[in-house]
Design an enzyme around this catalytic site. Structure first.
Site, mmCIF file in Angstrom:
data_model
loop_
_atom_site.group_PDB
_atom_site.id
_atom_site.type_symbol
_atom_site.label_atom_id
_atom_site.label_comp_id
_atom_site.label_asym_id
_atom_site.label_seq_id
_atom_site.Cartn_x
_atom_site.Cartn_y
_atom_site.Cartn_z
ATOM 1 N N PHE A 1 0.830 -1.551 -0.384
ATOM 2 C CA PHE A 1 -0.006 0.125 0.112
ATOM 3 C C PHE A 1 0.583 0.984 0.345
ATOM 4 O O PHE A 1 1.918 1.073 0.968
ATOM 5 C CB PHE A 1 -0.885 0.466 1.521
ATOM 6 N N GLN A 2 0.434 2.309 -1.143
ATOM 7 C CA GLN A 2 1.276 3.988 -1.410
ATOM 8 C C GLN A 2 3.061 3.237 -1.446
ATOM 9 O O GLN A 2 3.851 3.653 -0.805
ATOM 10 C CB GLN A 2 0.748 4.414 0.500
#
Length: 556
Positions: A112-113
Protein backbone atom coordinates in the site's frame (compact mmCIF):
# COMPACT_ATOMS: atom_id res chain seq x y z
CA UNK A 1 22.92 7.20 23.51
CA UNK A 2 20.66 5.46 21.01
CA UNK A 3 17.76 7.39 19.45
CA UNK A 4 15.16 6.68 16.80
CA UNK A 5 15.99 7.21 13.15
CA UNK A 6 13.40 9.98 13.01
CA UNK A 7 15.30 11.84 15.73
CA UNK A 8 18.59 11.34 13.90
CA UNK A 9 17.04 12.89 10.80
CA UNK A 10 15.93 16.01 12.65
CA UNK A 11 19.22 16.37 14.52
CA UNK A 12 21.12 16.12 11.21
CA UNK A 13 18.90 18.79 9.68
CA UNK A 14 19.68 20.99 12.66
CA UNK A 15 23.41 20.32 12.08
CA UNK A 16 22.98 21.67 8.55
CA UNK A 17 21.42 24.89 9.80
CA UNK A 18 17.90 23.93 8.73
CA UNK A 19 15.23 25.75 10.72
CA UNK A 20 12.34 25.57 8.23
CA UNK A 21 10.74 22.57 6.53
CA UNK A 22 7.75 22.34 4.19
CA UNK A 23 5.71 19.19 3.89
CA UNK A 24 2.57 17.11 4.18
CA UNK A 25 2.22 14.18 6.62
CA UNK A 26 1.20 10.62 5.84
CA UNK A 27 1.56 7.06 7.07
CA UNK A 28 5.16 6.37 6.04
CA UNK A 29 6.46 9.55 7.72
CA UNK A 30 4.45 9.36 10.93
CA UNK A 31 7.56 8.63 13.00
CA UNK A 32 9.22 11.76 11.61
CA UNK A 33 6.19 13.93 12.37
CA UNK A 34 5.93 12.39 15.83
CA UNK A 35 9.50 13.48 16.58
CA UNK A 36 8.80 16.87 15.00
CA UNK A 37 5.95 17.40 17.48
CA UNK A 38 8.35 18.25 20.31
CA UNK A 39 11.36 19.35 18.24
CA UNK A 40 11.54 23.11 18.78
CA UNK A 41 14.50 23.89 16.51
CA UNK A 42 12.64 23.35 13.24
CA UNK A 43 9.41 25.03 12.12
CA UNK A 44 7.24 22.94 9.81
CA UNK A 45 4.83 24.51 7.34
CA UNK A 46 2.10 22.23 6.09
CA UNK A 47 0.98 23.20 2.61
CA UNK A 48 -2.22 22.07 0.94
CA UNK A 49 -0.51 19.70 -1.51
CA UNK A 50 2.95 18.16 -1.76
CA UNK A 51 3.65 19.98 -5.04
CA UNK A 52 3.05 23.27 -3.24
CA UNK A 53 5.48 22.17 -0.53
CA UNK A 54 8.17 21.40 -3.11
CA UNK A 55 7.69 24.78 -4.79
CA UNK A 56 7.78 26.49 -1.37
CA UNK A 57 11.10 24.80 -0.58
CA UNK A 58 12.36 25.91 -3.99
CA UNK A 59 11.27 29.54 -3.49
CA UNK A 60 12.75 29.53 0.01
CA UNK A 61 16.08 28.35 -1.39
CA UNK A 62 16.15 30.92 -4.21
CA UNK A 63 15.26 33.83 -1.95
CA UNK A 64 17.64 32.94 0.90
CA UNK A 65 20.50 31.00 -0.70
CA UNK A 66 19.90 28.23 1.85
CA UNK A 67 18.81 24.66 1.16
CA UNK A 68 15.08 24.14 0.82
CA UNK A 69 13.81 21.04 2.63
CA UNK A 70 10.56 19.21 1.95
CA UNK A 71 8.90 16.17 3.53
CA UNK A 72 6.38 13.83 1.88
CA UNK A 73 4.99 10.42 2.57
CA UNK A 74 5.38 7.39 0.32
CA UNK A 75 3.47 6.63 -2.88
CA UNK A 76 1.30 9.53 -4.04
CA UNK A 77 2.93 11.89 -1.55
CA UNK A 78 6.32 11.23 -3.09
CA UNK A 79 5.10 11.35 -6.68
CA UNK A 80 3.39 14.69 -5.99
CA UNK A 81 6.87 16.11 -5.37
CA UNK A 82 8.17 15.10 -8.79
CA UNK A 83 7.27 18.29 -10.67
CA UNK A 84 8.78 20.44 -7.92
CA UNK A 85 11.97 18.36 -7.87
CA UNK A 86 12.27 18.56 -11.67
CA UNK A 87 11.73 22.31 -11.51
CA UNK A 88 14.55 22.69 -8.98
CA UNK A 89 16.80 20.45 -11.06
CA UNK A 90 16.32 22.47 -14.24
CA UNK A 91 17.07 25.75 -12.43
CA UNK A 92 19.92 24.44 -10.24
CA UNK A 93 18.16 25.07 -6.92
CA UNK A 94 19.55 23.42 -3.76
CA UNK A 95 16.83 21.24 -2.27
CA UNK A 96 16.69 18.11 -0.14
CA UNK A 97 13.49 16.11 -0.53
CA UNK A 98 12.87 13.53 2.19
CA UNK A 99 10.27 10.90 1.41
CA UNK A 100 8.86 8.13 3.51
CA UNK A 101 8.84 4.59 2.16
CA UNK A 102 7.07 1.39 3.14
CA UNK A 103 9.00 -0.79 5.63
CA UNK A 104 12.03 -2.56 4.18
CA UNK A 105 10.33 -5.96 4.52
CA UNK A 106 7.54 -4.80 2.17
CA UNK A 107 9.64 -3.12 -0.53
CA UNK A 108 9.07 -4.68 -3.93
CA UNK A 109 5.79 -6.34 -2.96
CA UNK A 110 3.37 -3.76 -4.36
CA UNK A 111 2.55 -2.69 -0.83
CA UNK A 112 0.00 0.00 0.00
CA UNK A 113 1.37 3.40 -1.11
CA UNK A 114 4.62 1.89 -2.36
CA UNK A 115 6.38 3.45 -5.32
CA UNK A 116 10.00 3.40 -6.47
CA UNK A 117 10.58 7.13 -6.00
CA UNK A 118 14.35 6.66 -6.27
CA UNK A 119 13.93 5.19 -9.74
CA UNK A 120 11.39 7.81 -10.75
CA UNK A 121 13.55 10.77 -9.70
CA UNK A 122 16.90 9.45 -10.88
CA UNK A 123 16.92 11.67 -14.03
CA UNK A 124 15.81 14.82 -12.16
CA UNK A 125 18.10 14.85 -9.12
CA UNK A 126 21.81 15.42 -8.65
CA UNK A 127 21.76 12.23 -6.63
CA UNK A 128 19.29 10.20 -4.62
CA UNK A 129 19.43 7.63 -1.84
CA UNK A 130 17.35 4.95 -0.20
CA UNK A 131 18.41 4.29 3.40
CA UNK A 132 17.79 0.69 4.46
CA UNK A 133 19.82 0.70 7.69
CA UNK A 134 19.38 3.31 10.40
CA UNK A 135 23.15 3.23 11.00
CA UNK A 136 23.63 4.81 7.56
CA UNK A 137 21.07 7.56 8.02
CA UNK A 138 23.20 10.36 9.47
CA UNK A 139 25.99 9.97 6.92
CA UNK A 140 23.47 9.88 4.08
CA UNK A 141 21.83 13.12 5.17
CA UNK A 142 25.19 14.85 5.42
CA UNK A 143 26.18 13.61 1.97
CA UNK A 144 22.87 14.79 0.53
CA UNK A 145 23.38 18.35 1.76
CA UNK A 146 26.94 18.44 0.50
CA UNK A 147 25.85 17.27 -2.94
CA UNK A 148 22.95 19.74 -3.07
CA UNK A 149 25.14 22.74 -2.23
CA UNK A 150 28.49 22.13 -3.92
CA UNK A 151 29.39 22.64 -7.54
CA UNK A 152 26.29 23.25 -9.62
CA UNK A 153 23.54 23.23 -7.01
CA UNK A 154 20.47 21.06 -7.29
CA UNK A 155 17.97 18.74 -5.61
CA UNK A 156 18.79 15.50 -3.79
CA UNK A 157 16.21 12.96 -2.63
CA UNK A 158 16.47 10.69 0.42
CA UNK A 159 13.94 7.84 0.62
CA UNK A 160 13.58 6.42 4.14
CA UNK A 161 11.55 3.27 4.91
CA UNK A 162 9.24 3.58 7.89
CA UNK A 163 11.07 0.97 9.99
CA UNK A 164 14.35 2.90 9.56
CA UNK A 165 12.77 5.97 11.16
CA UNK A 166 11.59 3.74 14.04
CA UNK A 167 14.80 1.77 14.62
CA UNK A 168 17.43 2.87 17.14
CA UNK A 169 21.04 3.86 16.49
CA UNK A 170 23.81 5.90 18.05
CA UNK A 171 23.85 9.53 17.02
CA UNK A 172 27.03 11.60 17.27
CA UNK A 173 26.71 15.28 16.23
CA UNK A 174 29.46 16.75 14.07
CA UNK A 175 30.41 20.25 13.05
CA UNK A 176 29.69 20.85 9.38
CA UNK A 177 32.41 22.47 7.28
CA UNK A 178 30.71 24.27 4.39
CA UNK A 179 33.72 26.11 2.99
CA UNK A 180 36.00 23.31 1.84
CA UNK A 181 34.77 22.98 -1.77
CA UNK A 182 37.04 24.63 -4.28
CA UNK A 183 37.89 24.40 -7.97
CA UNK A 184 41.31 25.71 -8.88
CA UNK A 185 41.42 27.91 -11.96
CA UNK A 186 43.81 26.65 -14.62
CA UNK A 187 46.39 29.34 -15.29
CA UNK A 188 46.68 28.49 -18.98
CA UNK A 189 42.92 28.85 -19.42
CA UNK A 190 42.91 32.13 -17.49
CA UNK A 191 45.72 33.52 -19.67
CA UNK A 192 43.86 32.50 -22.84
CA UNK A 193 40.69 34.18 -21.56
CA UNK A 194 42.53 37.40 -20.67
CA UNK A 195 44.19 37.55 -24.09
CA UNK A 196 40.81 37.06 -25.74
CA UNK A 197 39.24 39.84 -23.68
CA UNK A 198 42.08 42.28 -24.38
CA UNK A 199 41.97 41.56 -28.13
CA UNK A 200 38.18 41.99 -28.48
CA UNK A 201 36.54 45.30 -29.30
CA UNK A 202 32.79 44.66 -29.04
CA UNK A 203 32.30 42.78 -25.79
CA UNK A 204 29.00 41.86 -24.16
CA UNK A 205 28.60 40.41 -20.67
CA UNK A 206 25.80 37.84 -20.38
CA UNK A 207 24.68 37.39 -16.78
CA UNK A 208 22.88 34.11 -15.99
CA UNK A 209 21.20 32.40 -13.08
CA UNK A 210 24.55 31.24 -11.72
CA UNK A 211 25.18 34.85 -10.72
CA UNK A 212 22.09 34.71 -8.52
CA UNK A 213 23.25 31.40 -7.04
CA UNK A 214 26.70 32.87 -6.33
CA UNK A 215 26.00 36.61 -6.00
CA UNK A 216 28.71 38.57 -7.79
CA UNK A 217 27.15 41.95 -8.60
CA UNK A 218 30.19 43.89 -7.41
CA UNK A 219 32.60 41.86 -9.53
CA UNK A 220 30.43 42.13 -12.66
CA UNK A 221 30.15 45.90 -12.33
CA UNK A 222 33.90 46.21 -11.82
CA UNK A 223 34.54 44.26 -15.01
CA UNK A 224 31.94 46.25 -16.95
CA UNK A 225 33.47 49.56 -15.88
CA UNK A 226 36.91 48.39 -16.98
CA UNK A 227 35.68 47.16 -20.36
CA UNK A 228 33.06 49.90 -20.94
CA UNK A 229 30.80 47.22 -22.39
CA UNK A 230 27.07 46.52 -22.18
CA UNK A 231 25.53 43.94 -19.86
CA UNK A 232 22.79 41.55 -20.93
CA UNK A 233 21.03 38.99 -18.79
CA UNK A 234 19.12 35.78 -19.13
CA UNK A 235 15.72 35.76 -17.46
CA UNK A 236 17.26 33.74 -14.62
CA UNK A 237 19.88 36.46 -14.17
CA UNK A 238 17.40 39.28 -13.53
CA UNK A 239 18.15 41.21 -10.35
CA UNK A 240 21.90 40.58 -10.35
CA UNK A 241 22.35 43.99 -11.97
CA UNK A 242 19.87 46.83 -11.36
CA UNK A 243 17.58 46.98 -14.37
CA UNK A 244 18.09 50.74 -14.52
CA UNK A 245 21.87 50.54 -14.52
CA UNK A 246 23.07 52.71 -17.40
CA UNK A 247 24.74 49.84 -19.30
CA UNK A 248 22.16 47.13 -18.61
CA UNK A 249 20.51 46.26 -21.93
CA UNK A 250 17.98 43.87 -20.41
CA UNK A 251 17.58 40.18 -20.99
CA UNK A 252 18.33 38.23 -24.12
CA UNK A 253 16.31 35.66 -26.01
CA UNK A 254 12.84 34.85 -27.31
CA UNK A 255 11.10 37.59 -25.32
CA UNK A 256 14.20 39.62 -24.58
CA UNK A 257 14.84 43.27 -25.29
CA UNK A 258 15.67 44.55 -28.75
CA UNK A 259 18.81 46.14 -27.31
CA UNK A 260 20.12 42.94 -25.72
CA UNK A 261 19.42 40.78 -28.77
CA UNK A 262 21.01 43.22 -31.20
CA UNK A 263 24.08 43.68 -29.05
CA UNK A 264 24.58 39.95 -28.74
CA UNK A 265 24.32 39.48 -32.50
CA UNK A 266 26.75 42.33 -33.31
CA UNK A 267 29.35 41.52 -30.65
CA UNK A 268 32.75 39.97 -31.26
CA UNK A 269 32.98 38.44 -27.75
CA UNK A 270 30.33 37.28 -25.31
CA UNK A 271 31.56 36.69 -21.76
CA UNK A 272 28.97 34.26 -20.43
CA UNK A 273 28.63 34.24 -16.64
CA UNK A 274 26.73 31.30 -15.17
CA UNK A 275 24.33 30.78 -18.09
CA UNK A 276 23.68 27.68 -20.15
CA UNK A 277 22.50 28.91 -23.59
CA UNK A 278 19.02 27.44 -23.38
CA UNK A 279 16.90 27.30 -26.52
CA UNK A 280 14.81 30.23 -25.21
CA UNK A 281 17.98 32.33 -25.24
CA UNK A 282 19.60 31.30 -28.50
CA UNK A 283 16.59 30.38 -30.70
CA UNK A 284 18.17 28.82 -33.83
CA UNK A 285 21.73 27.85 -32.73
CA UNK A 286 22.97 28.13 -36.32
CA UNK A 287 21.97 31.81 -36.38
CA UNK A 288 23.14 32.80 -32.90
CA UNK A 289 26.09 35.24 -32.78
CA UNK A 290 27.71 33.62 -35.79
CA UNK A 291 30.70 35.99 -35.90
CA UNK A 292 31.26 36.04 -32.17
CA UNK A 293 33.66 34.22 -29.87
CA UNK A 294 32.38 32.81 -26.59
CA UNK A 295 34.18 32.88 -23.25
CA UNK A 296 32.05 30.60 -21.08
CA UNK A 297 32.45 30.87 -17.29
CA UNK A 298 30.47 28.26 -15.36
CA UNK A 299 30.63 25.91 -12.38
CA UNK A 300 29.49 22.99 -14.55
CA UNK A 301 31.88 21.92 -17.30
CA UNK A 302 29.10 19.87 -18.92
CA UNK A 303 27.38 23.09 -20.00
CA UNK A 304 30.37 24.33 -22.00
CA UNK A 305 29.85 23.87 -25.77
CA UNK A 306 26.69 21.84 -25.14
CA UNK A 307 24.42 24.17 -27.12
CA UNK A 308 26.81 26.85 -28.43
CA UNK A 309 30.48 26.22 -29.14
CA UNK A 310 32.79 28.09 -26.77
CA UNK A 311 36.10 29.51 -27.94
CA UNK A 312 37.43 29.00 -24.42
CA UNK A 313 36.09 28.46 -20.92
CA UNK A 314 36.84 28.87 -17.23
CA UNK A 315 35.34 26.32 -14.84
CA UNK A 316 34.62 27.26 -11.24
CA UNK A 317 32.77 29.70 -9.03
CA UNK A 318 31.90 32.75 -11.11
CA UNK A 319 32.60 35.19 -8.27
CA UNK A 320 36.10 33.86 -7.71
CA UNK A 321 36.90 33.77 -11.43
CA UNK A 322 35.72 37.35 -11.92
CA UNK A 323 38.00 38.50 -9.12
CA UNK A 324 40.94 36.89 -10.91
CA UNK A 325 39.98 38.49 -14.23
CA UNK A 326 39.43 41.92 -12.69
CA UNK A 327 42.93 41.90 -11.20
CA UNK A 328 44.54 41.44 -14.61
CA UNK A 329 42.24 42.72 -17.35
CA UNK A 330 43.25 45.94 -19.10
CA UNK A 331 41.19 49.08 -18.49
CA UNK A 332 39.88 50.76 -21.63
CA UNK A 333 38.18 53.98 -22.66
CA UNK A 334 34.61 54.32 -23.87
CA UNK A 335 34.39 53.80 -27.62
CA UNK A 336 31.91 53.55 -30.50
CA UNK A 337 30.65 50.21 -29.16
CA UNK A 338 29.94 51.80 -25.77
CA UNK A 339 27.99 54.63 -27.38
CA UNK A 340 26.04 52.28 -29.65
CA UNK A 341 25.00 50.24 -26.61
CA UNK A 342 23.96 53.37 -24.68
CA UNK A 343 21.73 54.52 -27.53
CA UNK A 344 19.95 51.16 -27.68
CA UNK A 345 19.57 51.04 -23.89
CA UNK A 346 18.09 54.54 -23.75
CA UNK A 347 15.35 53.46 -26.16
CA UNK A 348 14.59 50.44 -23.95
CA UNK A 349 14.30 52.61 -20.83
CA UNK A 350 11.95 54.99 -22.65
CA UNK A 351 9.75 52.08 -23.74
CA UNK A 352 9.72 50.62 -20.23
CA UNK A 353 8.75 53.92 -18.60
CA UNK A 354 6.27 55.28 -21.15
CA UNK A 355 2.96 56.48 -19.77
CA UNK A 356 0.42 53.66 -19.92
CA UNK A 357 -2.31 55.28 -17.81
CA UNK A 358 -4.78 55.98 -20.65
CA UNK A 359 -8.42 55.20 -19.96
CA UNK A 360 -9.87 52.00 -21.31
CA UNK A 361 -8.98 48.30 -21.03
CA UNK A 362 -6.31 47.45 -18.49
CA UNK A 363 -2.69 47.49 -19.68
CA UNK A 364 -0.84 44.76 -17.74
CA UNK A 365 2.41 46.73 -18.01
CA UNK A 366 0.73 49.66 -16.23
CA UNK A 367 -0.30 47.34 -13.38
CA UNK A 368 3.33 46.30 -12.90
CA UNK A 369 4.58 49.88 -13.21
CA UNK A 370 2.23 50.90 -10.40
CA UNK A 371 3.27 47.89 -8.33
CA UNK A 372 6.91 48.91 -8.66
CA UNK A 373 6.03 52.47 -7.66
CA UNK A 374 4.04 51.40 -4.60
CA UNK A 375 6.73 48.96 -3.42
CA UNK A 376 9.66 51.17 -4.42
CA UNK A 377 10.98 48.15 -6.29
CA UNK A 378 11.82 46.45 -3.00
CA UNK A 379 9.50 43.44 -3.27
CA UNK A 380 10.27 39.89 -4.25
CA UNK A 381 8.32 38.94 -7.34
CA UNK A 382 7.47 35.30 -7.96
CA UNK A 383 5.66 34.31 -11.12
CA UNK A 384 3.69 31.53 -12.64
CA UNK A 385 4.43 30.71 -16.31
CA UNK A 386 2.89 32.42 -19.32
CA UNK A 387 2.37 35.91 -20.70
CA UNK A 388 2.24 37.41 -17.21
CA UNK A 389 5.72 35.97 -16.55
CA UNK A 390 7.09 37.91 -19.53
CA UNK A 391 5.30 41.11 -18.51
CA UNK A 392 6.63 40.76 -14.95
CA UNK A 393 10.16 40.27 -16.29
CA UNK A 394 9.95 43.51 -18.29
CA UNK A 395 7.77 46.04 -16.47
CA UNK A 396 8.95 45.68 -12.88
CA UNK A 397 12.52 46.72 -12.16
CA UNK A 398 14.70 44.25 -10.28
CA UNK A 399 17.53 45.98 -8.50
CA UNK A 400 18.78 43.25 -6.19
CA UNK A 401 19.75 39.57 -6.58
CA UNK A 402 17.28 36.84 -5.63
CA UNK A 403 14.23 39.09 -6.09
CA UNK A 404 12.82 37.61 -9.33
CA UNK A 405 11.75 34.03 -8.71
CA UNK A 406 10.41 32.14 -11.69
CA UNK A 407 10.39 28.72 -13.31
CA UNK A 408 12.94 29.12 -16.08
CA UNK A 409 13.96 25.70 -17.35
CA UNK A 410 10.88 23.56 -16.73
CA UNK A 411 8.29 26.31 -17.24
CA UNK A 412 5.99 25.07 -14.48
CA UNK A 413 2.48 26.47 -14.40
CA UNK A 414 1.39 26.55 -10.77
CA UNK A 415 4.90 27.25 -9.48
CA UNK A 416 4.57 30.85 -8.33
CA UNK A 417 2.25 30.71 -5.33
CA UNK A 418 4.19 27.98 -3.56
CA UNK A 419 7.46 29.74 -4.38
CA UNK A 420 6.08 33.02 -3.04
CA UNK A 421 5.15 31.28 0.22
CA UNK A 422 8.68 29.93 0.60
CA UNK A 423 10.26 33.26 -0.32
CA UNK A 424 8.22 35.13 2.31
CA UNK A 425 8.88 32.57 5.04
CA UNK A 426 12.61 32.69 4.26
CA UNK A 427 13.00 36.47 4.10
CA UNK A 428 10.02 38.22 5.67
CA UNK A 429 10.03 40.67 2.73
CA UNK A 430 7.10 41.84 0.61
CA UNK A 431 6.29 39.04 -1.84
CA UNK A 432 3.92 39.07 -4.80
CA UNK A 433 2.91 36.20 -7.05
CA UNK A 434 2.22 37.42 -10.59
CA UNK A 435 -0.15 34.91 -12.14
CA UNK A 436 -2.45 34.17 -15.03
CA UNK A 437 -5.85 32.54 -14.78
CA UNK A 438 -4.60 29.23 -16.23
CA UNK A 439 -1.58 28.96 -13.94
CA UNK A 440 -3.57 30.04 -10.89
CA UNK A 441 -5.90 27.09 -11.22
CA UNK A 442 -2.98 24.64 -11.10
CA UNK A 443 -2.22 25.11 -7.37
CA UNK A 444 -4.94 27.47 -6.18
CA UNK A 445 -5.31 25.30 -3.06
CA UNK A 446 -2.23 27.05 -1.65
CA UNK A 447 -4.42 30.10 -0.99
CA UNK A 448 -5.47 28.04 2.02
CA UNK A 449 -1.83 27.92 3.16
CA UNK A 450 -1.39 31.70 3.13
CA UNK A 451 -4.74 32.06 4.93
CA UNK A 452 -3.93 29.38 7.52
CA UNK A 453 -0.59 30.95 8.47
CA UNK A 454 -1.76 34.53 7.78
CA UNK A 455 1.17 35.08 5.42
CA UNK A 456 1.13 38.52 3.74
CA UNK A 457 1.68 36.95 0.32
CA UNK A 458 -0.28 38.76 -2.36
CA UNK A 459 -1.40 37.39 -5.72
CA UNK A 460 -2.14 39.41 -8.85
CA UNK A 461 -4.12 37.32 -11.35
CA UNK A 462 -4.18 38.63 -14.92
CA UNK A 463 -7.43 37.11 -16.13
CA UNK A 464 -8.06 36.97 -19.89
CA UNK A 465 -10.25 33.87 -19.74
CA UNK A 466 -7.75 31.89 -21.77
CA UNK A 467 -4.38 30.19 -21.71
CA UNK A 468 -2.85 33.42 -22.91
CA UNK A 469 0.58 32.34 -24.13
CA UNK A 470 -0.72 29.25 -25.91
CA UNK A 471 -3.50 31.34 -27.43
CA UNK A 472 -0.90 33.89 -28.56
CA UNK A 473 1.04 31.17 -30.36
CA UNK A 474 -2.13 29.84 -31.95
CA UNK A 475 -2.96 33.32 -33.23
CA UNK A 476 0.55 34.04 -34.52
CA UNK A 477 1.66 30.69 -35.88
CA UNK A 478 -1.41 28.43 -36.18
CA UNK A 479 -3.71 30.67 -38.23
CA UNK A 480 -5.86 31.54 -35.22
CA UNK A 481 -7.11 28.02 -34.54
CA UNK A 482 -7.91 28.33 -30.82
CA UNK A 483 -7.85 24.70 -29.77
CA UNK A 484 -8.58 24.17 -26.04
CA UNK A 485 -7.26 27.56 -24.94
CA UNK A 486 -10.43 29.55 -24.25
CA UNK A 487 -11.59 29.22 -20.63
CA UNK A 488 -15.32 29.89 -20.52
CA UNK A 489 -17.55 30.16 -18.58
CA UNK A 490 -15.79 32.88 -16.63
CA UNK A 491 -14.12 32.06 -13.30
CA UNK A 492 -14.11 34.71 -10.58
CA UNK A 493 -10.79 34.50 -8.76
CA UNK A 494 -11.84 37.28 -6.39
CA UNK A 495 -14.76 35.17 -5.20
CA UNK A 496 -12.53 32.10 -4.88
CA UNK A 497 -10.14 34.11 -2.67
CA UNK A 498 -13.07 35.23 -0.53
CA UNK A 499 -13.98 31.59 -0.10
CA UNK A 500 -10.54 31.00 1.38
CA UNK A 501 -11.02 33.96 3.74
CA UNK A 502 -8.59 36.19 1.87
CA UNK A 503 -8.97 39.89 1.03
CA UNK A 504 -9.70 40.34 -2.67
CA UNK A 505 -10.56 42.93 -5.28
CA UNK A 506 -11.38 42.87 -8.99
CA UNK A 507 -10.71 45.61 -11.51
CA UNK A 508 -11.62 45.93 -15.17
CA UNK A 509 -10.60 49.47 -16.22
CA UNK A 510 -7.17 51.06 -16.55
CA UNK A 511 -8.26 54.15 -14.60
CA UNK A 512 -8.90 51.92 -11.55
CA UNK A 513 -5.39 50.43 -11.52
CA UNK A 514 -3.54 53.10 -9.52
CA UNK A 515 -5.98 53.18 -6.60
CA UNK A 516 -6.43 49.42 -6.52
CA UNK A 517 -2.68 48.75 -6.43
CA UNK A 518 -2.22 51.31 -3.65
CA UNK A 519 -4.92 49.67 -1.55
CA UNK A 520 -3.67 46.19 -2.38
CA UNK A 521 -0.07 46.86 -1.34
CA UNK A 522 -1.18 48.66 1.82
CA UNK A 523 -3.39 45.78 2.96
CA UNK A 524 -1.91 44.01 5.96
CA UNK A 525 -2.20 40.31 5.22
CA UNK A 526 -2.75 37.92 2.34
CA UNK A 527 -4.65 39.19 -0.67
CA UNK A 528 -5.63 38.59 -4.28
CA UNK A 529 -6.21 41.19 -6.97
CA UNK A 530 -8.01 39.97 -10.07
CA UNK A 531 -7.13 42.07 -13.11
CA UNK A 532 -9.36 41.63 -16.15
CA UNK A 533 -7.41 42.13 -19.37
CA UNK A 534 -8.17 41.88 -23.08
CA UNK A 535 -7.77 38.32 -24.33
CA UNK A 536 -5.92 39.64 -27.40
CA UNK A 537 -3.13 41.17 -25.27
CA UNK A 538 0.26 39.75 -26.27
CA UNK A 539 3.68 39.30 -24.70
CA UNK A 540 6.05 41.03 -27.09
CA UNK A 541 8.59 41.26 -28.54
CA UNK A 542 8.86 37.64 -29.58
CA UNK A 543 11.32 35.78 -31.77
CA UNK A 544 9.40 33.50 -34.19
CA UNK A 545 10.46 29.85 -34.26
CA UNK A 546 13.60 29.23 -36.29
CA UNK A 547 14.62 32.89 -36.52
CA UNK A 548 17.73 34.63 -35.22
CA UNK A 549 17.22 36.48 -31.95
CA UNK A 550 17.49 39.91 -33.60
CA UNK A 551 14.59 39.06 -35.96
CA UNK A 552 11.82 39.96 -33.52
CA UNK A 553 8.10 40.54 -33.88
CA UNK A 554 7.56 43.88 -32.16
CA UNK A 555 3.81 44.41 -32.56
CA UNK A 556 2.25 45.13 -29.17
Amino acid sequence: MKVRGARILLECLKEQGVDTVFGYPGGAVLNIYDELYNFKDITHYMTSHEQGAAHAADGYARATGKVGVVFATSGPGATNLVTGIANAYMDSVPMVAITGQVPTSLIGKDSFQEVDIVGITLPITKHNFIVKDVKDLADTIRKAFRIATTGRKGPVLIDIPKDVTANLAEYEPIEINKDDFNLEIEQASLDKALNLINESKKIVLMVGGGCNASPCTEEILELQKKLKCPITETMMGLGVIDGYYEMNAGYVGMHGSVAANRLIQKSDLIIVLGARFSDRVISDPNKFATNTKILHIDIDEAEVSKNIEAYTSLIGDVKKILKEINEKVENRDANEWTEYARELIEVEIEKKNRDRSAKGPIDPHYVLQMLEKETNGDAIIATEVGQHQIWASKSYNYKNPKTFITSGGLGTMGYGLGAAIGAYIGTGKMVFDIAGDGSSLMNINELNTIFKYNLPVKVIVFNNYSLGMVRQWQNLFYEGRLSSTVMYPETSFARIANGFGIYSNRIEKNEDVKGAIHEFVAHDGPGLLEVIINHEEMATPIVPPGQSIDNMMLTD
